[in-house]
Design an enzyme around this catalytic site. Structure first.
Site, short mmCIF file in Angstrom:
data_model
loop_
_atom_site.label_atom_id
_atom_site.label_comp_id
_atom_site.label_asym_id
_atom_site.label_seq_id
_atom_site.Cartn_x
_atom_site.Cartn_y
_atom_site.Cartn_z
CG MET A 1 -93.12 -13.13 -62.37
SD MET A 1 -91.78 -12.38 -61.11
CE MET A 1 -92.45 -10.43 -62.25
CB THR A 401 -90.08 -20.21 -65.71
OG1 THR A 401 -89.46 -19.37 -64.51
CG2 THR A 401 -88.87 -20.45 -65.91
CG ASP A 402 -94.51 -16.10 -64.68
OD1 ASP A 402 -93.83 -14.54 -62.94
OD2 ASP A 402 -95.50 -15.14 -64.70
CD1 TRP A 403 -93.52 -17.09 -57.56
CD2 TRP A 403 -92.55 -15.71 -57.02
NE1 TRP A 403 -92.81 -17.05 -56.67
CE2 TRP A 403 -92.55 -16.01 -56.08
CE3 TRP A 403 -91.93 -14.31 -57.84
CZ2 TRP A 403 -92.56 -15.60 -54.98
CZ3 TRP A 403 -91.38 -14.14 -57.05
CH2 TRP A 403 -91.13 -14.29 -55.29
#
Ligand code: NAG
Ligand code: NAG
Ligand code: NAG
Ligand code: NAG
Ligand code: NAG
Length: 860
Positions: A1, A401-403
């Site tokens: 992240m 999701t990622d960041w």
């Protein structure tokens, strides 16, 4: 992240807070970890002054440009930060907040519930959950799919802003938060489980009364123990865990991280990190289990089991989140998030197996990977996130999701026209269930509008909400939304410290030992030099107290005694303080008294030099050159040449930095990776022979920058001559291998072979020895065979003088590979079966692999 940049402030008087770790460990009683919840504690008072988070994209001055403090400087007085970083008219910085006043008094030991042999895994959605989904409004559903970072709901003192919680939970019906307040809003904080839980419980209190009245699921990056919870053992990094070649250590780190994360009122960890680390420049090399698909898969399986156990009934466990799907570990230029070029069949061959293993272990959730693979961003890819993850691998958990990754399609990757197109693509093309939006309302607002206008079907939304709510139910959030106070007493127990240290003890890898330079004798006069020997924070690296690790200003005082250093370890082992000089700083920008260093080295019998890297995570760790700083290389060379004394180099580093002349100038070299907050004692024990090193390299250690992406499995026609090969490592004893034999001269589908080899410990020390079985196809029609592939391993303990026979199994199915038509099949050939070939080149046999090349074992 990726998180928005951090701000750090100068701190005072923290040194006075520091106390010996022994006193932290002194507590006597033991406890049993109960799997039940407790009631909420009252919310903390909101502060009335907001402090805005800095804009994305701005850099953290403190992390990138702050001059490192000299080793002997005393900290400057506590002061409010400069107005450029904290507008004092907007927020009053309450110094009394610092540090967390909670005094930890952990129990020395506790018992826990081992999980049942049947894996608990996400599966079909329960009827009551389906009914619950039907009862929600569209706004409530989309809220469940939204994750907001903690910085949005705390003020500049790290206190919960109840108005903000009510805004997100009440108005936007947000179903998930993430992250530690210690990373947020520019304040020094390392939250004890108790203090952390006050915050998460207060949020839960609001969530169960407002909005959709559904408890929130809190996610934390407990990637190596609960690294954001004060006093919790920060375990060796994933790369070190892999170096043990014993998956039990991955299990232990997972189980303890789970318990300490739950103690803080969080239920979900963004771990394990299962990327295959190909490019060694990559700043995330240390987070994963190395470059080999098989080793990584074994570690992945155990890690997920450790985190989750019987997560549907055991409230001391958490949901794991296998990440990052997929092929994140081979950025073309080594910089974090850069695109990678991986053909689909190579993806299946090398990058997918660790995720497959995590799914088999029941991973409840998954996270997609930043950036683009073969030109297509993962976030918008129907192939990666639907065909591969859901249909081929059969993953049934929920995917986050990622960041900020959906909006990044517009702002960073230029793969969407506008946020609407990005959200629509992510939801309709992929199986994304939750958006780690982090900081704004865009995802909710846009998703609601897209459903209302018919561009996204509500059925698709229902699918994601059902997966999320099922996970919440499985984790017991509907019955136990609040943190378990009983667990808080176990955070940082001596039992856990031992577990962290045992992992380090078995990971540290001896790479060179000429003329018996090691182990040291207590009678020898040893000089200790270098920045990594008198530091706790360098032992842990990134994801340690904060995302980027403690700042230079915080220094080691931040640990308040819950950590050691190599020097404290030496003192513990030898009974007297080490003779130490810093000699150079961590980045090699400042040299300290080299004349004095040489003079002292001339007086010594041997010199130990601790070198390595400062703490970093993700793009903050990007480097242009893989070599260690020149001043580090020069220090070893000067000391060796000018003093004439044997130099022993100890590397504390997240990735294999090029050593150049250090290799020849050192009599012995130890790679300690990032051994964690209690890694100092294990290094000292290895130096003095109290522990015999048994770690092995989980990656290829390059000799030159041209080898930055070399791996054990590269095409065999490309010369594989790194500094040290994957799987390399020495011990203090001599192990002889003999009598390698295979149970059959042919290898066929359905008829596994047994490879046996006899090991004799002919040295003076008891030794643990990882035994690895590799294969190499002498040719493979049309497809360049791998240099070597790891097929099996085991770690055996051999007492001095002891002989053992070790048996490993090899299947023809293991030899199947993915071809460009995405079919897994076998090309027959003679196969070299080798045991530990880099230390024992004679221990091999050749078998005939027989198979029909048209026979397809698996297809996509
Ligand atoms: C608390 O949150 C509200 C709503 O987001 C905001 O208006 C207010 O300024 C915040 N207060 C503090 C002290 O951060
Ligand atoms: C939500 O979207 C509408 C347009 O559909 C816009 O007017 C409004 O400002 C948005 N609200 C937020 C908080 O983004
Ligand atoms: C080690 O570093 C600490 C500061 O973290 C300093 O107080 C101490 O004097 C150093 N020890 C030695 C032996 O130089
Ligand atoms: C180290 O020594 C070996 C053997 O003498 C030599 O071949 C090699 O070039 C040396 N390496 C360096 C970096 O000096
Ligand atoms: C060598 O291994 C084979 C197969 O396991 C075994 O039958 C034989 O006794 C071993 N010989 C020696 C000398 O250990």
């Amino acid at each position: 992240m990726k998180y928005a940049p951090l701000l750090y402030f100068t701190l005072s008087s923290l040194a006075t807070v520091a106390k010996a770790q022994e006193s932290n460990m002194a507590a006597g009683s033991s406890a049993t970890v109960a799997s039940s919840g407790t009631n909420a504690s009252p919310a903390t008072q909101p502060n009335s002054n907001p402090y805005p988070t800095r804009a994305p994209g701005s850099t953290s001055a403190a992390q990138t440009t702050a001059a490192p403090s000299t080793p002997y400087s005393s900290s400057t007085a506590a002061q409010p930060p400069a107005s450029t970083t904290l507008p004092s008219d907007k927020c009053t910085w309450d110094q009394k907040q610092i540090p967390d006043p909670v005094k930890l008094n952990p129990v020395a030991s506790y018992s826990y519930q081992p999980e049942s042999p049947n894996v608990q895994a996400p599966g079909a959605i329960d009827k009551d959950i389906l009914k619950m989904v039907r009862g929600l409004t569209l706004e409530e559903k989309v809220g469940q799919m939204t994750q907001i970072q903690v910085g949005q709901i705390i003020d500049c003192n790290g206190k919960l802003n109840k108005t903000a919680v009510e805004y997100w939970v009440g108005k936007w019906k947000v179903g998930s938060f993430l992250e530690s307040p210690g990373n947020r809003n520019g304040i020094y904080q390392w939250y004890s489980a108790e203090k952390f839980a006050e915050m998460t419980d207060a949020v839960q209190e609001v969530a169960t009364k407002m909005g959709s009245k559904i408890p929130v699921i809190w996610g934390l990056d407990s990637v190596r123990g609960a690294n954001y919870v004060k006093g919790a053992v920060i375990f060796p990094a994933g790369i070190a865990t892999a170096a043990t070649f014993d998956p039990q250590f991955a299990y232990d780190a997972g189980r303890i991280a789970a318990k300490d994360t739950r103690a803080a009122g969080a239920h979900w960890v963004f771990a394990p990190v299962l990327d295959i680390g190909v490019n060694k420049l990559w700043a995330r090399t240390y987070e994963n289990f190395g470059e080999d698909p098989y080793l990584s898969s074994q570690m992945a399986y155990s890690s997920v089991r450790g985190f989750q156990g019987d997560y549907k009934t055991d409230r001391t466990r958490v949901a794991a989140c296998m990440k990052h799907f997929i092929a994140y570990g081979n950025p073309f230029d080594g910089s974090d998030r850069a695109n990678r070029h991986v053909a689909d069949h190579e993806l299946l061959e090398y990058y997918v197996p660790s995720f497959k293993a995590a799914i088999e272990a029941g991973s409840a959730t998954a996270m997609e990977a930043y950036g683009a693979v073969s030109g297509e961003t993962v976030m918008l890819s129907n192939f990666y996130l639907q065909t591969l993850l859901r249909e081929h691998l059969g993953f049934k958990g929920f995917m986050v999701t990622d960041w900020g990754e959906i909006l990044s399609q517009v702002t960073n990757y230029k793969t969407a026209r506008d946020p609407e197109q990005a959200v629509e693509g992510a939801i309709s093309r992929t199986s994304t269930d939750m958006s780690m939006v982090a900081d704004d309302e865009s995802f909710n607002n846009i998703t609601i509008a897209l459903v209302k206008s018919g561009r996204i079907s509500e059925r698709r939304i229902d699918q994601s909400v059902a997966r999320i709510l099922q996970a919440k139910k499985d984790l017991g959030l509907f019955t136990h939304p609040f943190a378990d106070k009983e667990l808080q007493k176990t955070v940082g127990s001596a039992q856990d410290i031992k577990s962290g240290r045992d992992t380090a003890r078995e990971s540290i890898t001896l790479l060179k030992n000429a003329n018996g330079a090691l182990p040291l004798k207590t009678s020898e006069n040893v000089l200790f030099l270098g920045p990594t020997l008198n530091s706790s924070r360098y032992l842990s690296g990134g994801w340690n107290v904060h995302w980027q690790g403690p700042s230079e200003e915080e220094g080691d005082a931040v640990y308040q005694g819950f950590a050691d250093t190599v020097l404290t370890g030496i003192k513990q082992v030898t009974g007297s303080p080490a003779k130490y000089m810093p000699a150079v700083d961590i980045d090699g920008t400042t040299k300290y008294d080299w004349d004095g260093v040489i003079a002292a080295a001339k007086q010594a019998d041997k010199v130990i030099i601790g070198l390595g890297e400062h703490t970093y995570a993700e793009n903050f760790g990007n480097i242009e050159e893989l070599a260690l700083p020149q001043a580090h290389i020069d220090l070893v060379s000067n000391v060796a040449k000018q003093s004439g004394k044997p130099v022993i180099t100890v590397l504390v580093q997240g990735r294999p930095r090029l050593l150049s002349s250090i290799v020849n100038d050192s009599s012995a070299i130890i790679n300690a990776y990032l051994p964690g907050s209690y890694g100092g004692l294990p290094i000292a024990e290895i130096l003095y022979g109290k522990v015999n090193p048994s770690g092995r390299l989980p990656y290829t250690y390059p000799a030159h920058s041209s080898q930055a992406s070399h791996t054990i499995w590269q095409a065999s026609y490309v010369p594989y001559v790194p500094q040290w090969q994957f799987g390399y490592g020495l011990g203090y004893s001599t192990i002889t291998y003999s009598n390698v034999s295979v149970s059959s001269p042919t290898l066929k589908i359905g008829s596994p072979l047994t490879v046996s080899v006899t090991l004799t410990n002919s040295g003076a020390y008891d030794q643990k020895e990882p035994v690895m079985l590799f294969t190499h196809q002498t040719y493979r029609f049309g497809y360049a065979p791998d240099n070597y592939r790891l097929r099996a391993f085991t770690k055996v303990a051999l007492k001095a003088g002891e002989t053992k026979q070790v048996k490993l199994t090899l299947k023809a199915e293991d030899m199947a590979f993915w071809d460009r038509n995405l079919r897994r099949r076998i090309e027959p050939s003679p196969v070299v079966v080798a045991v530990n070939p880099y230390t024992h080149p004679d221990i091999q046999a050749t078998v005939q692999l027989e198979a029909d090349p048209q026979h397809v074992l698996e297809r996509l």
